[in-house]
Design a protein around this motif. Structure first.
Motif, PDB file in Angstrom:
ATOM      1  N   LYS A   1      33.731  22.323 -12.934  1.00 12.97           N
ATOM      2  CA  LYS A   1      33.018  21.461 -11.993  1.00 12.97           C
ATOM      3  C   LYS A   1      31.926  22.266 -11.284  1.00 12.97           C
ATOM      4  N   ASN A   2      32.270  23.499 -10.928  1.00 12.73           N
ATOM      5  CA  ASN A   2      31.338  24.397 -10.252  1.00 12.73           C
ATOM      6  C   ASN A   2      31.064  25.578 -11.179  1.00 12.73           C
ATOM      7  N   LYS A   3      29.887  25.595 -11.791  1.00 11.36           N
ATOM      8  CA  LYS A   3      29.577  26.636 -12.769  1.00 11.36           C
ATOM      9  C   LYS A   3      29.447  28.015 -12.128  1.00 11.36           C
ATOM     10  N   ALA A   4      28.978  28.055 -10.872  1.00  9.81           N
ATOM     11  CA  ALA A   4      28.842  29.340 -10.180  1.00  9.81           C
ATOM     12  C   ALA A   4      30.219  29.971  -9.959  1.00  9.81           C
ATOM     13  N   LEU A   5      31.185  29.140  -9.565  1.00  9.39           N
ATOM     14  CA  LEU A   5      32.547  29.637  -9.361  1.00  9.39           C
ATOM     15  C   LEU A   5      33.152  30.095 -10.683  1.00  9.39           C
ATOM     16  N   GLU A   6      32.915  29.335 -11.727  1.00  5.96           N
ATOM     17  CA  GLU A   6      33.426  29.706 -13.051  1.00  5.96           C
ATOM     18  C   GLU A   6      32.842  31.040 -13.493  1.00  5.96           C
ATOM     19  N   SER A   7      31.555  31.222 -13.239  1.00  5.00           N
ATOM     20  CA  SER A   7      30.897  32.475 -13.597  1.00  5.00           C
ATOM     21  C   SER A   7      31.479  33.641 -12.798  1.00  5.00           C
ATOM     22  N   PHE A   8      31.735  33.402 -11.514  1.00  4.03           N
ATOM     23  CA  PHE A   8      32.321  34.441 -10.660  1.00  4.03           C
ATOM     24  C   PHE A   8      33.696  34.861 -11.176  1.00  4.03           C
ATOM     25  N   LEU A   9      34.480  33.879 -11.602  1.00  2.01           N
ATOM     26  CA  LEU A   9      35.827  34.170 -12.086  1.00  2.01           C
ATOM     27  C   LEU A   9      35.818  34.872 -13.442  1.00  2.01           C
ATOM     28  N   SER A  10      34.804  34.591 -14.233  1.00  2.00           N
ATOM     29  CA  SER A  10      34.786  35.078 -15.614  1.00  2.00           C
ATOM     30  C   SER A  10      34.031  36.388 -15.801  1.00  2.00           C
ATOM     31  N   GLN A  11      33.056  36.658 -14.918  1.00  3.50           N
ATOM     32  CA  GLN A  11      32.180  37.812 -15.106  1.00  3.50           C
ATOM     33  C   GLN A  11      32.473  38.906 -14.069  1.00  3.50           C
ATOM     34  N   PRO A  12      32.096  40.144 -14.377  1.00  6.76           N
ATOM     35  CA  PRO A  12      32.248  41.232 -13.388  1.00  6.76           C
ATOM     36  C   PRO A  12      31.454  40.924 -12.115  1.00  6.76           C
ATOM     37  N   HIS A  13      32.011  41.311 -10.966  1.00  2.41           N
ATOM     38  CA  HIS A  13      31.339  41.047  -9.690  1.00  2.41           C
ATOM     39  C   HIS A  13      31.754  42.134  -8.691  1.00  2.41           C
ATOM     40  N   PRO A  14      30.817  42.608  -7.838  1.00  7.12           N
ATOM     41  CA  PRO A  14      31.151  43.666  -6.865  1.00  7.12           C
ATOM     42  C   PRO A  14      32.338  43.318  -5.971  1.00  7.12           C
ATOM     43  N   VAL A  15      32.425  42.069  -5.539  1.00  6.83           N
ATOM     44  CA  VAL A  15      33.536  41.655  -4.671  1.00  6.83           C
ATOM     45  C   VAL A  15      34.869  41.824  -5.390  1.00  6.83           C
ATOM     46  N   LYS A  16      34.888  41.464  -6.657  1.00  8.72           N
ATOM     47  CA  LYS A  16      36.120  41.597  -7.435  1.00  8.72           C
ATOM     48  C   LYS A  16      36.496  43.067  -7.606  1.00  8.72           C
ATOM     49  N   SER A  17      35.488  43.917  -7.714  1.00  7.21           N
ATOM     50  CA  SER A  17      35.747  45.355  -7.858  1.00  7.21           C
ATOM     51  C   SER A  17      36.391  45.922  -6.601  1.00  7.21           C
ATOM     52  N   ILE A  18      35.965  45.416  -5.443  1.00 10.13           N
ATOM     53  CA  ILE A  18      36.522  45.881  -4.169  1.00 10.13           C
ATOM     54  C   ILE A  18      37.966  45.408  -4.000  1.00 10.13           C
ATOM     55  N   LEU A  19      38.211  44.155  -4.372  1.00 12.47           N
ATOM     56  CA  LEU A  19      39.537  43.568  -4.180  1.00 12.47           C
ATOM     57  C   LEU A  19      40.555  44.027  -5.218  1.00 12.47           C
ATOM     58  N   SER A  20      40.068  44.433  -6.362  1.00 16.01           N
ATOM     59  CA  SER A  20      40.956  44.759  -7.479  1.00 16.01           C
ATOM     60  C   SER A  20      42.047  45.767  -7.139  1.00 16.01           C
ATOM     61  N   PRO A  21      41.724  46.888  -6.449  1.00 16.12           N
ATOM     62  CA  PRO A  21      42.789  47.862  -6.140  1.00 16.12           C
ATOM     63  C   PRO A  21      43.798  47.350  -5.115  1.00 16.12           C
ATOM     64  N   LEU A  22      43.424  46.311  -4.375  1.00 15.61           N
ATOM     65  CA  LEU A  22      44.275  45.820  -3.295  1.00 15.61           C
ATOM     66  C   LEU A  22      45.254  44.735  -3.735  1.00 15.61           C
ATOM     67  N   VAL A  23      44.966  44.126  -4.871  1.00 15.90           N
ATOM     68  CA  VAL A  23      45.789  43.001  -5.330  1.00 15.90           C
ATOM     69  C   VAL A  23      46.414  43.338  -6.682  1.00 15.90           C
ATOM     70  N   PRO A  24      47.731  43.230  -6.807  1.00 17.71           N
ATOM     71  CA  PRO A  24      48.385  43.502  -8.096  1.00 17.71           C
ATOM     72  C   PRO A  24      47.776  42.650  -9.210  1.00 17.71           C
ATOM     73  N   THR A  25      47.647  43.243 -10.375  1.00 13.91           N
ATOM     74  CA  THR A  25      47.020  42.548 -11.505  1.00 13.91           C
ATOM     75  C   THR A  25      47.728  41.237 -11.829  1.00 13.91           C
ATOM     76  N   SER A  26      49.054  41.256 -11.809  1.00 17.85           N
ATOM     77  CA  SER A  26      49.808  40.041 -12.151  1.00 17.85           C
ATOM     78  C   SER A  26      49.494  38.909 -11.177  1.00 17.85           C
ATOM     79  N   LEU A  27      49.346  39.266  -9.891  1.00 16.08           N
ATOM     80  CA  LEU A  27      49.049  38.254  -8.879  1.00 16.08           C
ATOM     81  C   LEU A  27      47.611  37.761  -9.002  1.00 16.08           C
TER      82      LEU A  27
END
Length: 203
Positions: free
Chosen positions: A126-152
């Motif tokens: 429905k929201n292509k920007a959100l889909e792109s954020f979820l599917s592609q590399p993003h600086p915010v995701k890089s920051i959050l990645s060490p803080l959140v378990p991969t499974s979660l």
């Protein structure tokens, strides 16, 4: 066909042509092979045909069933042709299959397993920007990645992606446009095959 198999028995299953055209379009959207929205793609169809685009992109013209079936009725006996509607398959698939077995003169006492469901329409973002954020590399995701378990994080992403996807519906305005395009063909078709197709003419 007539030359090589003159006694052939022919079967066609026809879907509401407007819905068929939209389903065809969604299939190509899912495969990322259609860059335009549906209305734009329909507007470009004649030009695409002139430019020799493959028939899978002929969304409207593929649904001119009377034009396509008429030549078979001209070449073969009516008793050699059986036409079903998609509604027959959807609402009474077993009954349709039994009737088909009888038409083909094969064992109509056989009861096939029809428990597997017909594949549903694709769920598209429905929201292509959100889909792109979820599917592609993003600086915010890089920051959050060490803080959140991969499974979660995987579960969370999948949940958000599911909620962001839906089964798109054909807009009433475009359906009305398609019905006008198909109207004469549908009226001729219902006389040809002896079936009431008035539902296909409803917006």
């Amino acid at each position: 066909i007539k030359y090589y198999i003159p006694k052939a028995k022919l079967i066609a299953i026809l879907r509401d042509p407007a819905e068929r055209a939209y389903s065809n379009y969604l299939h190509l959207i899912k495969q990322e092979r259609e860059p335009l929205d549906f209305a734009e793609a329909l507007a470009q169809e004649e030009e695409r045909i002139k430019n020799n685009w493959w028939s899978f992109w002929h969304y409207k013209h593929q649904g001119l069933y009377y034009v396509q079936l008429k030549r078979y009725y001209e070449e073969f006996e009516k008793s050699q042709i059986k036409v079903y509607l998609y509604e027959d398959l959807k609402n009474n698939s077993l009954g349709m299959l039994k009737d088909m077995f009888g038409f083909l003169e094969i064992d109509d006492t056989f009861t096939p397993d029809i428990s597997e469901k017909v594949r549903q329409a694709p769920r598209l973002p429905k929201n292509k920007a959100l889909e792109s954020f979820l599917s592609q590399p993003h600086p915010v995701k890089s920051i959050l990645s060490p803080l959140v378990p991969t499974s979660l994080s995987d579960k969370l992403v999948n949940k958000i992606r599911y909620l962001n996807r839906g089964k798109p519906k054909l807009s009433p305005a475009v359906r009305k446009q398609l019905i006008e395009f198909y109207r004469e063909d549908i009226l001729q078709l219902q006389d040809l095959i002896g079936r009431d197709l008035s539902q296909w003419l409803k917006c």
